[in-house]
Motif scaffolding. Structure first.
Motif, short mmCIF file in Angstrom:
data_model
loop_
_atom_site.label_atom_id
_atom_site.label_comp_id
_atom_site.label_asym_id
_atom_site.label_seq_id
_atom_site.Cartn_x
_atom_site.Cartn_y
_atom_site.Cartn_z
N TYR A 108 2.97 3.19 -6.76
CA TYR A 108 2.21 4.18 -7.55
C TYR A 108 0.89 4.40 -6.81
CZ TYR A 108 5.15 1.75 -11.03
OH TYR A 108 6.18 1.14 -11.69
N GLY A 109 0.25 5.54 -7.06
CA GLY A 109 -1.03 5.83 -6.43
C GLY A 109 -0.85 6.15 -4.95
N ASP A 110 -1.96 6.02 -4.21
CA ASP A 110 -1.97 6.44 -2.81
C ASP A 110 -2.21 5.25 -1.88
OD1 ASP A 110 -1.89 9.14 -3.68
OD2 ASP A 110 -4.06 9.08 -4.00
N ALA A 111 -1.67 5.33 -0.67
CA ALA A 111 -2.01 4.34 0.35
C ALA A 111 -3.46 4.51 0.78
CB ALA A 111 -1.08 4.47 1.56
N VAL A 112 -4.13 3.39 1.09
CA VAL A 112 -5.49 3.46 1.63
C VAL A 112 -5.54 2.65 2.92
CG1 VAL A 112 -6.56 3.73 -0.65
CG2 VAL A 112 -6.35 1.44 0.37
N THR A 113 -6.58 2.91 3.72
CA THR A 113 -6.76 2.19 4.98
C THR A 113 -7.09 0.73 4.71
OG1 THR A 113 -7.70 4.21 5.87
CG2 THR A 113 -8.05 2.19 7.15
N VAL A 114 -6.40 -0.18 5.42
CA VAL A 114 -6.74 -1.61 5.39
C VAL A 114 -7.13 -1.99 6.82
CG1 VAL A 114 -5.97 -3.95 4.88
CG2 VAL A 114 -5.07 -2.04 3.55
N GLY A 115 -8.42 -2.30 7.02
CA GLY A 115 -8.90 -2.63 8.36
C GLY A 115 -8.28 -3.93 8.88
N GLN A 116 -8.25 -4.05 10.21
CA GLN A 116 -7.61 -5.22 10.83
C GLN A 116 -8.30 -6.52 10.42
OE1 GLN A 116 -7.27 -4.79 15.05
NE2 GLN A 116 -5.79 -6.46 15.25
N ASP A 117 -9.60 -6.46 10.19
CA ASP A 117 -10.35 -7.66 9.82
C ASP A 117 -10.53 -7.78 8.31
OD1 ASP A 117 -10.50 -8.11 12.48
OD2 ASP A 117 -12.59 -7.51 12.69
N GLU A 118 -9.75 -7.02 7.55
CA GLU A 118 -9.89 -7.05 6.10
C GLU A 118 -8.72 -7.78 5.45
OE1 GLU A 118 -12.49 -3.10 5.10
OE2 GLU A 118 -10.33 -2.83 5.25
N LEU A 119 -8.98 -8.28 4.25
CA LEU A 119 -7.96 -8.92 3.43
C LEU A 119 -7.66 -8.01 2.25
CD1 LEU A 119 -9.74 -12.34 3.34
CD2 LEU A 119 -7.38 -12.11 4.09
N PRO A 120 -6.37 -7.79 1.93
CA PRO A 120 -6.08 -7.07 0.70
C PRO A 120 -6.23 -8.00 -0.51
CG PRO A 120 -4.03 -7.65 1.82
CD PRO A 120 -5.17 -8.16 2.69
N LEU A 121 -6.93 -7.52 -1.53
CA LEU A 121 -7.05 -8.26 -2.80
C LEU A 121 -6.22 -7.53 -3.84
CD1 LEU A 121 -9.44 -9.62 -1.32
CD2 LEU A 121 -10.66 -9.63 -3.48
N PHE A 122 -5.44 -8.30 -4.60
CA PHE A 122 -4.51 -7.73 -5.57
C PHE A 122 -4.91 -8.14 -6.98
CE2 PHE A 122 -2.30 -8.29 -1.55
CZ PHE A 122 -1.68 -7.07 -1.36
N TRP A 123 -5.11 -7.15 -7.83
CA TRP A 123 -5.46 -7.39 -9.24
C TRP A 123 -4.29 -7.01 -10.15
CZ3 TRP A 123 -9.49 -6.22 -5.89
CH2 TRP A 123 -10.69 -6.92 -6.06
N GLY A 124 -4.11 -7.75 -11.24
CA GLY A 124 -3.19 -7.33 -12.29
C GLY A 124 -3.54 -5.92 -12.70
N CYS A 125 -2.54 -5.09 -12.97
CA CYS A 125 -2.76 -3.65 -13.16
C CYS A 125 -2.23 -3.19 -14.51
CB CYS A 125 -2.06 -2.89 -12.03
SG CYS A 125 -2.18 -1.11 -12.20
N GLY A 126 -2.99 -2.27 -15.12
CA GLY A 126 -2.64 -1.73 -16.43
C GLY A 126 -1.41 -0.84 -16.43
N VAL A 127 -0.83 -0.61 -15.27
CA VAL A 127 0.45 0.10 -15.22
C VAL A 127 1.60 -0.87 -15.57
CG1 VAL A 127 2.06 1.31 -13.64
CG2 VAL A 127 -0.35 1.87 -13.62
N THR A 128 1.32 -2.17 -15.54
CA THR A 128 2.35 -3.16 -15.87
C THR A 128 3.05 -2.85 -17.20
OG1 THR A 128 1.16 -4.83 -14.58
CG2 THR A 128 2.81 -5.63 -16.16
N PRO A 129 2.32 -2.56 -18.29
CA PRO A 129 3.02 -2.27 -19.55
C PRO A 129 4.03 -1.14 -19.43
CG PRO A 129 0.67 -2.51 -19.95
CD PRO A 129 0.86 -2.56 -18.46
N GLN A 130 3.69 -0.10 -18.69
CA GLN A 130 4.65 1.01 -18.50
C GLN A 130 5.89 0.51 -17.77
OE1 GLN A 130 3.42 4.93 -17.10
NE2 GLN A 130 1.32 4.54 -17.77
#
Lengths: 261, 261
Positions: A207-229
């Motif tokens: 869902y949503g759009d892809a965004v740039t993740v820099g080579q020296d960056e870490l992706p952080l993942f949060w619980g999302c309000g789309v879960t109920p759907q």
């Protein structure tokens, strides 16, 4: 009735059809909510689901059965008219997209207002952090994971997460700041390697759009309000209603009121 | 004098020569400190250094010039006798390793007691997290980084960090918990890719022992109390004294007193 704040003003504009679409960045400072509306027969199970899965489904408020009002979130608030768009589901399949619920309301429905990441995003921005999806003018990328939510009666399924990339020092700061907001998803549920939570390709969000993740960056993942759907789609209650993506319920509550620390 | 607590008891055992060596895990619940002793001529600059670099050098207490006593950390505490071992440096080079300072004390010395990661490790263990170096019976691995500390007068140099690996969910928890302890290094300064802070090989620590880092784990890096030793070695004051590695100053303070939240 006089208008007391920007949230009330925005709800009136939505109600009258003056404002349509995304509420992101509007009525700044005010809590916006994800919406899930279910028949009373399913309400207790959904409430149990929220209670057991507070990271993706932090429950902010619920209505009396049959009532479209949530006075704790706004004295004038009527859930049937105050959200820009809605999706109506039958047996887990979307059957309609509408801009009000006057023809779909039933006297056995219960409204659940669930916290939204807009609230902690505001706190992250105030701390000087860059939120990539905002910087790139996109919707936040969201992913289906293989993290099983705790089941509640007939409701079961996997967590949906939203992702924001940060350099390490900013990632640590983002964890500290979002931890102060447990009622709007709180701390991340994962960081680093996406495959460890069942995400094969971070460039292909569900869902949503892809965004740039820099080579020296870490992706952080949060619980999302789309879960109920996602959960009601997999658990297939005969009838339910959600908001359209990004078209949130704007409330009189202030984000700053939600901070626990 | 009667003995009031385990810290006082341990200090008496060290003072009398009954206890020698590492203080790790002893006098549980009590704050242990890194030690740096400098001539008064350098004391103000070192205090400024601590103030500007609170992550690696969180100052817990300092003495009056010429005094080996730190009454705030223990009414009977004498820094000349109450630490298992000391290192004496001249112009940045170690010139002696001794088990008391009776022959090395000078009336212009100022004692600095600096927070130690033992305190937040105790909180991490209490939260059910595994600390790898403890689980493997090793010293925590420590690394020279290329993170420049803020300079203070003649004192300058790079930060030393300690490393503990965690799976992602535990890493998030460890960040939350250690954030409550700003006076004992606080939150990590980095996580993830070691090369981004100048560590070429995580299997080759500059101090302490290497520990296992699982494939699905992230290394977390905290500012380390060895930093002051590294700084005085690079800044070469004519005279200074530190504790021997792992042989800490055990205080009457409780770790729980240091938590800010």
């Amino acid at each position: 009735m006089s208008i007391h704040n920007a949230a009330q003003q925005l709800r009136q504009a939505i109600r009258s059809g003056q404002h349509k679409g995304n509420t992101s960045g509007l009525a700044g400072g005010h809590v916006q909510c994800n919406l899930m509306i279910l028949p009373e027969d399913w309400a207790m199970e959904f409430m149990g689901f929220c209670h057991q899965n507070p990271k993706p489904c932090p429950l902010i408020a619920m209505s009396e059965p049959g009532s479209p009002l949530l006075p704790a979130l706004g004295s004038d608030l009527d859930v049937r008219t105050d959200v820009p768009s809605y999706r109506v589901f039958e047996n887990g399949e979307q059957v309609a997209a509408v801009d009000n619920l006057m023809d779909h309301w039933r006297d056995d429905l219960v409204v659940f207002a669930i916290g939204c990441s807009f609230s902690f995003e505001e706190a992250l921005l105030a701390a000087g952090l860059e939120i990539r999806n905002i910087a790139e003018g996109k919707n936040v990328p969201m992913y289906q994971t293989d993290i099983a939510c705790a089941g509640s009666g007939r409701l079961h399924g996997n967590m949906v997460v939203s992702m924001r990339p940060f350099a390490a020092a900013d990632a640590i700061r983002a964890i500290q700041i979002s931890s102060r907001f447990p009622s709007v998803h709180g701390a991340p549920v994962h960081l680093g390697n996406p495959q460890l939570i069942g995400i094969d390709d971070i460039a292909l969000p569900d869902y949503g759009d892809a965004v740039t993740v820099g080579q020296d960056e870490l992706p952080l993942f949060w619980g999302c309000g789309v879960t109920p759907q996602s959960i009601v789609q997999s658990s297939r209650p005969p009838f339910c209603i959600s908001h359209g993506p990004g078209d949130m319920l704007v409330t009189d509550l202030l984000n700053s009121q939600l901070a626990v620390l």
